[in-house]
Write an enzyme that holds these catalytic residues in place. Structure first.
Site, PDB file in Angstrom:
ATOM      1  CB  ILE A 210      -0.981  -0.014   1.207  1.00  0.00           C
ATOM      2  CG1 ILE A 210      -2.177   0.902   0.969  1.00  0.00           C
ATOM      3  CG2 ILE A 210      -0.272   0.320   2.521  1.00  0.00           C
ATOM      4  CD1 ILE A 210      -3.341   0.660   1.913  1.00  0.00           C
TER       5      ILE A 210
ATOM      6  CB  VAL B  34      -0.064  -2.215   6.984  1.00  0.00           C
ATOM      7  CG1 VAL B  34      -1.128  -1.827   7.997  1.00  0.00           C
ATOM      8  CG2 VAL B  34      -0.175  -1.365   5.734  1.00  0.00           C
ATOM      9  CG  ASP B  35       1.252   1.608  12.507  1.00  0.00           C
ATOM     10  OD1 ASP B  35       1.429   2.693  11.942  1.00  0.00           O
ATOM     11  OD2 ASP B  35       0.995   1.500  13.711  1.00  0.00           O
TER      12      ASP B  35
ATOM     13  CB  THR C  54      -6.901  -9.483   8.383  1.00  0.00           C
ATOM     14  OG1 THR C  54      -6.021  -8.792   7.493  1.00  0.00           O
ATOM     15  CG2 THR C  54      -8.322  -9.046   8.165  1.00  0.00           C
ATOM     16  N   GLY C  55      -4.120  -8.857  10.491  1.00  0.00           N
ATOM     17  CA  GLY C  55      -2.749  -9.308  10.735  1.00  0.00           C
ATOM     18  C   GLY C  55      -2.590  -9.674  12.212  1.00  0.00           C
TER      19      GLY C  55
HETATM   20  P1  ADP Z   1      -3.611  -5.225  12.372  1.00  0.00           P
HETATM   21  O1  ADP Z   1      -2.859  -4.933  13.638  1.00  0.00           O
HETATM   22  O2  ADP Z   1      -4.759  -4.262  12.128  1.00  0.00           O
HETATM   23  O3  ADP Z   1      -4.008  -6.644  12.257  1.00  0.00           O
HETATM   24  P2  ADP Z   1      -1.382  -5.610  10.474  1.00  0.00           P
HETATM   25  O4  ADP Z   1      -0.489  -4.571   9.911  1.00  0.00           O
HETATM   26  O5  ADP Z   1      -0.775  -6.650  11.358  1.00  0.00           O
HETATM   27  O6  ADP Z   1      -2.560  -4.812  11.218  1.00  0.00           O
HETATM   28  O7  ADP Z   1      -2.138  -6.344   9.304  1.00  0.00           O
HETATM   29  C1  ADP Z   1      -3.207  -5.759   8.585  1.00  0.00           C
HETATM   30  C2  ADP Z   1      -3.135  -6.186   7.142  1.00  0.00           C
HETATM   31  O8  ADP Z   1      -2.130  -5.426   6.467  1.00  0.00           O
HETATM   32  C3  ADP Z   1      -2.755  -7.658   6.934  1.00  0.00           C
HETATM   33  O9  ADP Z   1      -3.654  -8.191   5.963  1.00  0.00           O
HETATM   34  C4  ADP Z   1      -1.343  -7.581   6.387  1.00  0.00           C
HETATM   35  O10 ADP Z   1      -1.072  -8.654   5.493  1.00  0.00           O
HETATM   36  C5  ADP Z   1      -1.410  -6.276   5.628  1.00  0.00           C
HETATM   37  N1  ADP Z   1      -0.138  -5.619   5.300  1.00  0.00           N
HETATM   38  C6  ADP Z   1       1.066  -5.697   5.921  1.00  0.00           C
HETATM   39  N2  ADP Z   1       1.978  -4.922   5.299  1.00  0.00           N
HETATM   40  C7  ADP Z   1       1.338  -4.335   4.242  1.00  0.00           C
HETATM   41  C8  ADP Z   1       1.720  -3.423   3.207  1.00  0.00           C
HETATM   42  N3  ADP Z   1       2.952  -2.935   3.116  1.00  0.00           N
HETATM   43  N4  ADP Z   1       0.770  -3.057   2.284  1.00  0.00           N
HETATM   44  C9  ADP Z   1      -0.494  -3.518   2.370  1.00  0.00           C
HETATM   45  N5  ADP Z   1      -0.928  -4.362   3.331  1.00  0.00           N
HETATM   46  C10 ADP Z   1      -0.018  -4.769   4.256  1.00  0.00           C
END
Ligand code: ADP
Length: 170
Positions: free
Chosen positions: A11, A33-34, A118-119
């Site tokens: 993203i 993703v954060d 979902t992560g």
């Molecule tokens: P949460 O704590 O809300 O579960 P996560 O970051 O662990 O957040 O995961 C949320 C989603 O983001 C997961 O589906 C993960 O695969 C996805 N994700 C992780 N990195 C990226 C990225 N760079 N771009 C898009 N989606 C991502």
């Protein structure tokens, strides 16, 4: 439905008006993703976030995009999944709705969502996908903005899930 699309990939690479961050309630960065968004945006994002005083689960906050190709980041805090009976669906829907409300109020036309919760937060992927599609579709049927919404799936399994559920939704 023509206003909805699925993209597979990172993203942080998307050149849109806003990408949505699945943040934690401190808004001070984390993993997944954060972490990727903060790394790509650079230190200006953390500096702005640290002035916001956090964000409760189910709400959203708008910041600049700094070094990202996206002009803005919408930070929303998804629910940690417990048993499905602890308001998780309502809170997850609220994340999508509140993010869309901020985007619309700011006049943003294109917004990309990751698969919130979902992560690390453990929300079952299929159920989360259903809530995401239902909420976004409801929003689009009632609002002109954002004009276009992307579900950004990090991996082919998630993208396939969204394709299947969108097809059965149509
Ligand atoms: P949460 O704590 O809300 O579960 P996560 O970051 O662990 O957040 O995961 C949320 C989603 O983001 C997961 O589906 C993960 O695969 C996805 N994700 C992780 N990195 C990226 C990225 N760079 N771009 C898009 N989606 C991502």
């Amino acid at each position: 439905m023509s206003r909805l699309s699925i993209v597979e990939g990172d993203i942080t690479c998307l050149q849109v008006d806003a990408i949505v961050n699945a943040a934690n309630s401190s808004l001070l960065g984390g993993g997944g993703v954060d972490g990727a968004i903060h790394r790509a945006a650079g230190p200006g994002l953390l500096a702005e976030c640290s002035r916001l005083g956090g964000c409760p689960t189910g709400e959203a906050r708008l910041t600049g995009g700094y070094s990202l190709p996206a002009r803005h980041v919408i930070h929303t805090v998804g629910p940690v999944y417990k048993d499905g009976q602890s308001c998780e669906p309502e809170l997850l829907r609220s994340c999508y709705r509140e993010s869309l409300r901020l985007a619309s109020e700011a006049g943003l036309e294109t917004v990309a969502f990751p698969c919130i919760s979902t992560g690390v937060y453990g929300y079952p992927k299929s159920a989360a996908c259903r809530e995401a599609i239902t909420t976004v579709t409801e929003w689009l049927s009632a609002h002109d903005l954002p004009r276009s919404i992307i579900f950004c799936c990090y991996g082919s399994d998630d993208a396939e899930l969204y394709r299947m559920q969108l097809t059965s939704f149509a």
